[in-house]
Design a protein around this motif. Structure first.
Motif, short mmCIF file in Angstrom:
data_model
loop_
_atom_site.label_atom_id
_atom_site.label_comp_id
_atom_site.label_asym_id
_atom_site.label_seq_id
_atom_site.Cartn_x
_atom_site.Cartn_y
_atom_site.Cartn_z
N SER A 72 43.07 25.03 51.58
CA SER A 72 43.39 24.67 52.78
C SER A 72 42.41 23.43 53.15
O SER A 72 41.69 23.23 54.26
N ASP A 73 41.83 22.80 52.07
CA ASP A 73 41.05 21.62 52.19
C ASP A 73 41.45 20.49 52.98
O ASP A 73 40.79 19.72 53.55
N SER A 74 42.74 20.16 52.76
CA SER A 74 43.49 19.25 53.50
C SER A 74 45.06 19.45 53.71
O SER A 74 45.20 20.50 52.89
N PRO A 75 45.50 18.86 54.56
CA PRO A 75 46.93 18.97 54.77
C PRO A 75 47.74 19.17 53.61
O PRO A 75 48.73 19.62 53.12
N GLN A 76 47.46 17.70 52.81
CA GLN A 76 48.03 17.69 51.38
C GLN A 76 48.17 18.54 50.53
O GLN A 76 48.96 19.21 49.87
N ARG A 77 46.86 19.32 50.32
CA ARG A 77 46.58 20.26 49.41
C ARG A 77 47.17 21.35 49.83
O ARG A 77 47.66 22.47 48.90
N PHE A 78 47.10 21.79 51.06
CA PHE A 78 48.02 23.07 51.47
C PHE A 78 49.37 22.76 51.23
O PHE A 78 49.98 24.00 50.80
N PHE A 79 50.11 21.92 51.75
CA PHE A 79 51.52 21.76 51.41
C PHE A 79 51.83 21.74 49.81
O PHE A 79 52.83 22.54 49.64
N ALA A 80 50.91 21.27 49.10
CA ALA A 80 51.17 21.30 47.68
C ALA A 80 50.90 22.81 47.14
O ALA A 80 51.77 23.22 46.18
N SER A 81 49.89 23.62 47.55
CA SER A 81 49.74 24.90 47.14
C SER A 81 51.09 25.90 47.61
O SER A 81 51.38 26.89 47.03
N LEU A 82 51.46 25.50 48.80
CA LEU A 82 52.56 26.53 49.28
C LEU A 82 53.99 25.96 48.53
O LEU A 82 54.66 26.98 48.24
N LYS A 83 54.11 24.76 48.23
CA LYS A 83 55.15 24.39 47.34
C LYS A 83 55.07 25.23 45.99
O LYS A 83 56.27 25.58 45.52
N LEU B 215 43.93 37.67 41.07
CA LEU B 215 44.97 36.79 40.97
C LEU B 215 44.78 35.44 41.14
O LEU B 215 45.52 34.80 41.59
N ALA B 216 43.85 34.95 40.34
CA ALA B 216 43.59 33.49 40.34
C ALA B 216 44.67 32.72 39.91
O ALA B 216 44.77 31.63 40.29
N THR B 217 45.46 33.16 38.75
CA THR B 217 46.51 32.32 38.31
C THR B 217 47.77 32.32 38.97
O THR B 217 48.71 31.60 38.88
N LEU B 218 47.81 33.00 40.34
CA LEU B 218 49.18 32.91 41.06
C LEU B 218 49.43 31.73 41.73
O LEU B 218 50.47 31.45 41.83
N GLY B 219 48.37 30.90 41.98
CA GLY B 219 48.55 29.65 42.50
C GLY B 219 48.94 28.50 41.75
O GLY B 219 49.13 27.49 41.94
N ALA B 220 49.25 28.74 40.37
CA ALA B 220 49.21 27.85 39.20
C ALA B 220 50.86 27.36 39.58
O ALA B 220 51.87 28.10 39.91
#
Length: 546
Positions: free
Chosen positions: A375-386, A14-19
């Motif tokens: 989870s490379d950085s807090p900002q990238r984690f927040f963006a992927s969660l959003k 499910l690689a596209t799930l995070g888009a």
């Protein structure tokens, strides 16, 4: 122990799930991207792939559960390859389907159909099936390809291209390559210099057709149209850097047989229909989202990021990022991160019906095994969660619209939902049997001693038990489960009547001879609102019975 959800993962990617919802909008609604006109009878408005009437032909009855020709053919088509190498593959496959139905019957008797996880997954699958009908009604029905467009596309498909390119990660590298080319440096020399152990020739070259290039990379196709043979393109900007492209070969397939032309025409027509459907579904989903004007509630999102972070991040990273501390400073003191305390808080405000934190949490838990956060950085984690939050909003809006139209009541949806319910109940029964197995260290070591030949390295040397402990225990559980399933199935055959319609089975439009070259394909349903195989199939674990 594996969970029921893990047991049904079926190796889906499910690689596209995070888009983001807008970037992935084509896949968002385009749930039949690879199988347009899928098996549909009953209320369907689209032509079926299967012969008519397959949904009413019963080839086996197990207790009060029927196996129709439709269910069998789809399951067999996407099922594991090991059965197809059997001397009588069709009959053997049916045997395993009957085994699963017998175990499902016992699961129903134990009340597993009401199990919370089974019920949750079945609700998700029903929603996904209903949105497939929505896609057919609102997207596929609008797709029209005119003859002129088709002829032009066929002409482009007959033009074959071979491309090479230089890649520059930044402007400094780009300037260097442009200077070298202007000074007469051969393109092929610079091309070879870019190749190394991690960059193969396939990473810097492509053999395709003009039509397929237009499908996959419209910008590059437009540039290639301006290039004569052997010329290097101006820099093509992309998110990852710059590309300098050269057409190294170009030829037209001028001579085709009538059969080849007919096959080419059908392939191009399917691609054009898919391209148009993708564009329509992009607009459809974007309009759906825009009309609801979704707004994420910052305070609730901060609670969510702390909740999710605590479950997916390492303890060290969670502490280092100080998610709880940041949350408390922004939202005020919190007694705990107990999900139930915040379930009814609004996560996303919508025009008609808000998305609560509890709604997202249920959506997330049903897909958790497939979701990977950055989870490379807090900002990238927040963006992927959003992005996941937007994805859940999209799913909610699509499913709500499908349910409002009553699409979940269509005959094709109800049939497929029943297949999935039986599969889920069977899987829950199987999980119950697996959980009942008790394995001691002595038993695992005894198994290892009996199966030493299974645990060798590439040189033929036997690996020590300590290096293969996990694999040994997994093999022990698998073998014990196979024995327990064998005993259970034999008991259930005396408990529930099994009737096979041999005439109907032999009349199925399917190759009955064994296929010794059969191999397993990883088949996944693209898009949709819930990750799952396109149709239920028998478990690969039955191979242990062979």
């Amino acid at each position: 122990m594996t969970t029921l959800r893990q047991g049904l993962r079926c190796r889906l990617s499910l690689a596209t799930l995070g888009a983001t919802v807008f970037i992935a909008a084509g896949a968002a609604l385009n749930v039949f991207a690879a199988t347009e006109g899928e098996h549909q009878n009953g209320n369907s408005k689209h032509a079926p792939l299967l012969p008519a009437g397959m949904d009413t032909v019963v080839i086996a009855r197990v207790g009060n559960l029927d196996i129709t020709a439709e269910e069998f053919l789809l399951s067999y088509e996407f099922g594991p390859a090991f059965v197809k190498k059997h001397g009588k593959p069709v009959e053997r496959y049916l045997d395993f389907m009957i085994n699963e139905k017998l175990l499902a019957l016992d699961g129903y008797a134990l009340g597993f159909a009401k199990d919370q996880e089974v019920a949750t997954m079945l609700t998700e699958i029903e929603g996904d099936l209903a949105t497939e009908e929505l896609y057919r009604d609102d997207i596929l029905s609008q797709v029209v390809i005119d003859e002129k467009e088709l002829v032009q596309a066929i002409d482009k498909e007959r033009i074959h291209l071979e491309l090479k390119w230089l890649f520059a990660a930044g402007r400094a590298d780009l300037a260097k390559y442009l200077a070298q080319l202007s000074q007469g440096a051969p393109f092929d020399t610079l091309f070879q210099q870019q190749l190394n152990d991690s960059v193969q020739i396939g990473n810097r070259s492509l053999a395709t057709t003009r039509f397929r290039l237009e499908d996959s990379n419209p910008e590059m196709a437009q540039v290639v149209d301006t290039l004569s043979y052997g010329k290097v393109s101006p820099p093509i900007a992309a998110p990852d850097g710059f590309y300098l492209v050269k057409v190294t070969n170009k030829w037209t397939n001028a001579i085709m047989t009538q059969t080849e032309h007919a096959e080419l025409k059908q392939a191009v027509l399917r691609a054009l229909r898919q391209r148009q459907a993708d564009a329509l579904s992009d607009r459809y989903v974007n309009d759906l989202m825009r009309n609801q004007n979704p707004i994420i509630n910052r305070r609730t999102f901060n609670i969510l990021r702390a909740l999710v972070g605590k479950t997916v991040l390492s303890p060290e990273k969670y502490q280092d990022w100080n998610l709880t501390g940041k949350l408390m400073s922004e939202a005020g003191p919190l007694d705990s991160l107990d999900m139930e305390r915040y379930r009814n808080q609004t996560l996303v405000r919508l025009q008609n019906d808000n998305l609560l934190l509890g709604d997202f949490w249920t959506w997330y838990q049903a897909r958790r095994a497939y979701i990977r956060f950055d989870s490379d950085s807090p900002q990238r984690f927040f963006a992927s969660l959003k992005q996941m939050v937007w994805r859940s909003v999209r799913d909610k809006l699509l499913i709500d619209r499908a349910r409002q139209r009553g699409l979940q009541e269509r005959l094709t949806v109800r049939r497929q939902k029943q297949w999935w319910e039986e599969k889920l109940v069977y899987a829950r029964m199987k999980q119950e049997m697996l959980d009942a197995i008790r394995l001691t260290e002595e038993q695992a070591k005894h198994f290892y001693q009996q199966k030493l030949r299974q645990y060798r390295d590439q040189t033929g040397m036997t690996l020590p038990y300590e290096k293969v402990t996990d694999q040994v225990r997994q093999d022990c559980y698998a073998e014990a489960l196979a024995r327990n399933l064998f005993r259970a199935v034999n008991v259930l055959k005396n408990k529930y009547p099994v009737q096979v319609n041999r005439a109907a089975l032999e009349a199925l439009p399917i190759e009955a001879a064994p296929d010794l070259k059969a191999f397993d394909l990883i088949t996944a349903k693209k898009g949709g609102t819930f990750p799952r195989p396109a149709t239920p199939t028998i478990d690969f674990d039955w191979k242990l019975w062979e």
